[in-house]
Design an enzyme around this catalytic site. Structure first.
Site, PDB file in Angstrom:
ATOM      1  CG  ASP A   1      63.260  65.509  40.568  1.00 24.45           C
ATOM      2  OD1 ASP A   1      64.247  64.921  40.097  1.00 24.45           O
ATOM      3  OD2 ASP A   1      62.290  65.836  39.857  1.00 24.45           O
TER       4      ASP A   1
ATOM      5  CE  LYS B   1      61.511  62.084  40.991  1.00 21.62           C
ATOM      6  NZ  LYS B   1      62.979  62.125  40.834  1.00 21.62           N
TER       7      LYS B   1
HETATM    8  P1  NDP Z   1      66.335  72.084  38.988  1.00 23.71           P
HETATM    9  O1  NDP Z   1      64.961  72.524  39.247  1.00 23.71           O
HETATM   10  O2  NDP Z   1      67.408  72.383  39.963  1.00 23.71           O
HETATM   11  O3  NDP Z   1      66.832  72.619  37.555  1.00 23.71           O
HETATM   12  C1  NDP Z   1      66.142  72.434  36.370  1.00 23.71           C
HETATM   13  C2  NDP Z   1      66.733  73.414  35.364  1.00 23.71           C
HETATM   14  O4  NDP Z   1      66.200  73.161  34.070  1.00 23.71           O
HETATM   15  C3  NDP Z   1      66.433  74.857  35.690  1.00 23.71           C
HETATM   16  O5  NDP Z   1      67.565  75.650  35.408  1.00 23.71           O
HETATM   17  C4  NDP Z   1      65.292  75.208  34.728  1.00 23.71           C
HETATM   18  O6  NDP Z   1      65.249  76.560  34.378  1.00 23.71           O
HETATM   19  C5  NDP Z   1      65.701  74.377  33.529  1.00 23.71           C
HETATM   20  N1  NDP Z   1      64.620  74.035  32.634  1.00 23.71           N
HETATM   21  C6  NDP Z   1      63.433  73.456  32.896  1.00 23.71           C
HETATM   22  N2  NDP Z   1      62.740  73.269  31.764  1.00 23.71           N
HETATM   23  C7  NDP Z   1      63.532  73.715  30.770  1.00 23.71           C
HETATM   24  C8  NDP Z   1      63.403  73.775  29.365  1.00 23.71           C
HETATM   25  N3  NDP Z   1      62.325  73.324  28.762  1.00 23.71           N
HETATM   26  N4  NDP Z   1      64.449  74.267  28.649  1.00 23.71           N
HETATM   27  C9  NDP Z   1      65.564  74.719  29.245  1.00 23.71           C
HETATM   28  N5  NDP Z   1      65.743  74.696  30.574  1.00 23.71           N
HETATM   29  C10 NDP Z   1      64.734  74.215  31.321  1.00 23.71           C
HETATM   30  O7  NDP Z   1      66.234  70.498  38.734  1.00 23.71           O
HETATM   31  P2  NDP Z   1      67.399  69.426  38.782  1.00 23.71           P
HETATM   32  O8  NDP Z   1      68.632  69.982  38.199  1.00 23.71           O
HETATM   33  O9  NDP Z   1      67.426  68.843  40.139  1.00 23.71           O
HETATM   34  O10 NDP Z   1      66.798  68.287  37.835  1.00 23.71           O
HETATM   35  C11 NDP Z   1      66.914  68.360  36.421  1.00 23.71           C
HETATM   36  C12 NDP Z   1      66.638  66.991  35.825  1.00 23.71           C
HETATM   37  O11 NDP Z   1      67.558  66.038  36.375  1.00 23.71           O
HETATM   38  C13 NDP Z   1      65.248  66.414  36.118  1.00 23.71           C
HETATM   39  O12 NDP Z   1      64.856  65.601  35.036  1.00 23.71           O
HETATM   40  C14 NDP Z   1      65.495  65.541  37.349  1.00 23.71           C
HETATM   41  O13 NDP Z   1      64.520  64.527  37.485  1.00 23.71           O
HETATM   42  C15 NDP Z   1      66.842  64.950  36.975  1.00 23.71           C
HETATM   43  N6  NDP Z   1      67.621  64.438  38.083  1.00 23.71           N
HETATM   44  C16 NDP Z   1      67.937  65.225  39.160  1.00 23.71           C
HETATM   45  C17 NDP Z   1      68.720  64.721  40.171  1.00 23.71           C
HETATM   46  C18 NDP Z   1      69.207  65.572  41.293  1.00 23.71           C
HETATM   47  O14 NDP Z   1      70.086  65.105  42.041  1.00 23.71           O
HETATM   48  N7  NDP Z   1      68.736  66.790  41.456  1.00 23.71           N
HETATM   49  C19 NDP Z   1      69.137  63.294  40.186  1.00 23.71           C
HETATM   50  C20 NDP Z   1      68.808  62.579  38.983  1.00 23.71           C
HETATM   51  C21 NDP Z   1      68.044  63.132  37.999  1.00 23.71           C
HETATM   52  P3  NDP Z   1      64.932  77.722  35.468  1.00 23.71           P
HETATM   53  O15 NDP Z   1      66.154  77.772  36.342  1.00 23.71           O
HETATM   54  O16 NDP Z   1      64.771  78.946  34.643  1.00 23.71           O
HETATM   55  O17 NDP Z   1      63.718  77.269  36.193  1.00 23.71           O
END
Ligand code: NDP
Length: 447
Positions: A167, A127
């Site tokens: 990520d 990571k």
């Molecule tokens: P992104 O940055 O694309 O999205 C994260 C989202 O979560 C955003 O919409 C953000 O809001 C929101 N967010 C962050 N903190 C909070 C909170 N406290 N409450 C509510 N919403 C919140 O990230 P990903 O979707 O890529 O990743 C999300 C999770 O999934 C992480 O834990 C990552 O490690 C995991 N993951 C991701 C993978 C991938 O393929 N991308 C694969 C496996 C796991 P805002 O839009 O307003 O910033």
């Protein structure tokens, strides 16, 4: 946990890494659940397998200087944790977020090792990331940052060494800039990053893979454990980023109604179902916030506190935002509101207390390392396609993803039943992932 060998290891990690709460949390959960397997395999202790398993093979931290639009030099701290390469090259995303620190990098790299093992593909765990916040930065600032980040990282990675991906905060734009810089520095076109654009070696279906995979896993889990499916269920999703948006879209395709969706700005609720095309357009195309959605969809309710999402009545909860977003009180609220399944799209979104409460209450629980493995799985497909100089169709990729997510569920389920009970999917996922890594480490001698 009563096994002395495991207790000693945990105490040792606690002493050495006392300032790394997320890493300690992940290590405790894993050691605790692999205990029955460790009890049956004394060769693990003799060969120091667990001591090696909790220690990253390599940790790199580095300075990332870049110039902002005002001509001012900014400095961030970059990381790459190469955790375990027993079953393949290190593989894991790059997180760009102000909260990034060594503890979070190590917890994610550790979890990734087990997740990648569960995919059945030859990928080790790693990571990386940086405490840089892409939000509010111009495209040029993001490009300059990504180029600087890669100017150090490039010497540590490679298609057969370590293959980073996206990520939080790292999407197609950031992967593109990093890939361009790698190619320039190495004078080599190679599949060194996944999540690339389709015009330069990306795999179709990668963007949606984690969210879609999460729903394939959840549907199979509901099917086998409760003889039902997502059809007709009320679903809530936290996070409307890469994972959350596509989880919501697939849940809807599978017949569910997504009644609530959150981001940092709050959550939107609509009994008849969120307009996901609109939400996606606002989040993806406009890089906006859900507060904007609320001003366009007059039938929805908006709450500026995203944490209160877990109070919304639902059948299935899909936490897809970030670590530790569901605590014990949230888990209690979900259970008292009748939730039947909680499936982790984000990494470690439930605290240990919350997870235990859900398991004790016999809620179908899909642990992250199994349920969100779809993203890295399709990244593995991307690596294969890059090596073979081939590309597959969306249908081929999606079919393989669905099949393999269902296989992962069955493996986890059988393992949980074998060692404890079918609801203990945490144990099922940890032992299933660990066995393969341990076997490879044993076979490769002391290294
Ligand atoms: P992104 O940055 O694309 O999205 C994260 C989202 O979560 C955003 O919409 C953000 O809001 C929101 N967010 C962050 N903190 C909070 C909170 N406290 N409450 C509510 N919403 C919140 O990230 P990903 O979707 O890529 O990743 C999300 C999770 O999934 C992480 O834990 C990552 O490690 C995991 N993951 C991701 C993978 C991938 O393929 N991308 C694969 C496996 C796991 P805002 O839009 O307003 O910033």
């Amino acid at each position: 946990m009563t096994n002395k060998y495991l207790l000693n290891i945990y105490e040792n990690v606690k002493q050495k890494d006392k300032n790394e709460p997320e890493f300690l949390q992940a290590v405790y959960e894993v050691l605790n659940s692999i205990e029955p397997y460790v009890n049956e395999h004394p060769e693990l202790e003799k060969n120091g397998i667990i001591e090696r398993f909790v220690e990253p093979e390599r940790v790199i931290t580095f300075r990332v200087p870049w110039v902002d639009d005002n001509g001012k030099v900014q400095v961030n701290r970059g990381f790459r944790v190469q955790f375990n390469s027993a079953i393949g090259p290190y593989k894991g995303g790059i997180r760009l977020h102000p909260s990034v620190n060594l503890s979070i990098m190590k917890f994610l790299g550790f979890e990734q090792t087990l997740k990648n093992s569960l995919t059945g593909l030859p990928m080790g765990g790693g990571k990386g990331g940086c405490d840089f916040d892409p939000r509010g930065k111009s495209d040029l600032e993001v490009m300059r940052f990504c180029q600087s980040f890669m100017t150090e990282l490039f010497r540590h990675i490679g298609a057969d060494t370590d293959v980073p991906a996206g990520d939080i905060g790292t999407g197609a734009r950031e992967v593109g800039y990093m890939f361009g810089q790698y190619k320039r520095l190495k004078n080599e076109w190679t599949g060194v990053l996944t999540g690339k654009g389709l015009s330069y070696g990306g795999s179709i279906g990668r963007t949606s893979a984690t969210g879609f995979g999460l729903c394939y896993f959840t549907n199979k889990m509901l099917n086998i454990m409760k003889n039902t499916s997502l059809e007709g269920k009320k679903v809530i999703v936290s996070g409307s980023g890469n994972v959350g948006i596509y989880a919501a879209i697939k849940a809807k395709e599978l017949g569910a109604t997504v009644v609530a969706l959150s981001d940092i700005s709050g959550y939107v609720y609509k009994e008849s179902g969120i307009d996901l095309d609109l939400a996606r357009e606002i989040k993806e195309a406009k890089r906006g916030v859900l507060a904007d959605y609320a001003s366009l969809d007059k039938e929805c309710e908006f709450n500026p506190n995203p944490k209160l999402l877990w109070q919304v009545k639902c059948d299935v909860a899909l936490p897809c935002a970030t670590q530790n977003e569901i605590d014990l009180d949230d888990a209690k609220a979900l259970v008292s509101n009748g939730v039947i399944a909680v499936a982790e799209g984000a990494n470690m979104p439930c605290t240990l207390d919350a997870t235990n409460y859900l398991l004790e209450n016999k809620i179908c629980f899909a642990p992250a390392k199994a349920a969100n493995a779809g993203g890295v799985m399709v990244s593995g497909f991307e690596m294969s396609q890059n090596s073979m100089r081939l590309s597959w169709t969306f249908e081929e990729v999606d079919q393989k993803l669905k099949q393999q997510m269902e296989n992962i569920f069955m493996e986890v389920h059988e393992c949980a039943k074998h060692y404890d009970n079918m609801y203990n999917t945490v144990l099922g996922a940890n032992i299933s992932g660990f066995k393969k890594v341990a076997a490879a480490m044993l076979a490769q001698g002391v290294c």
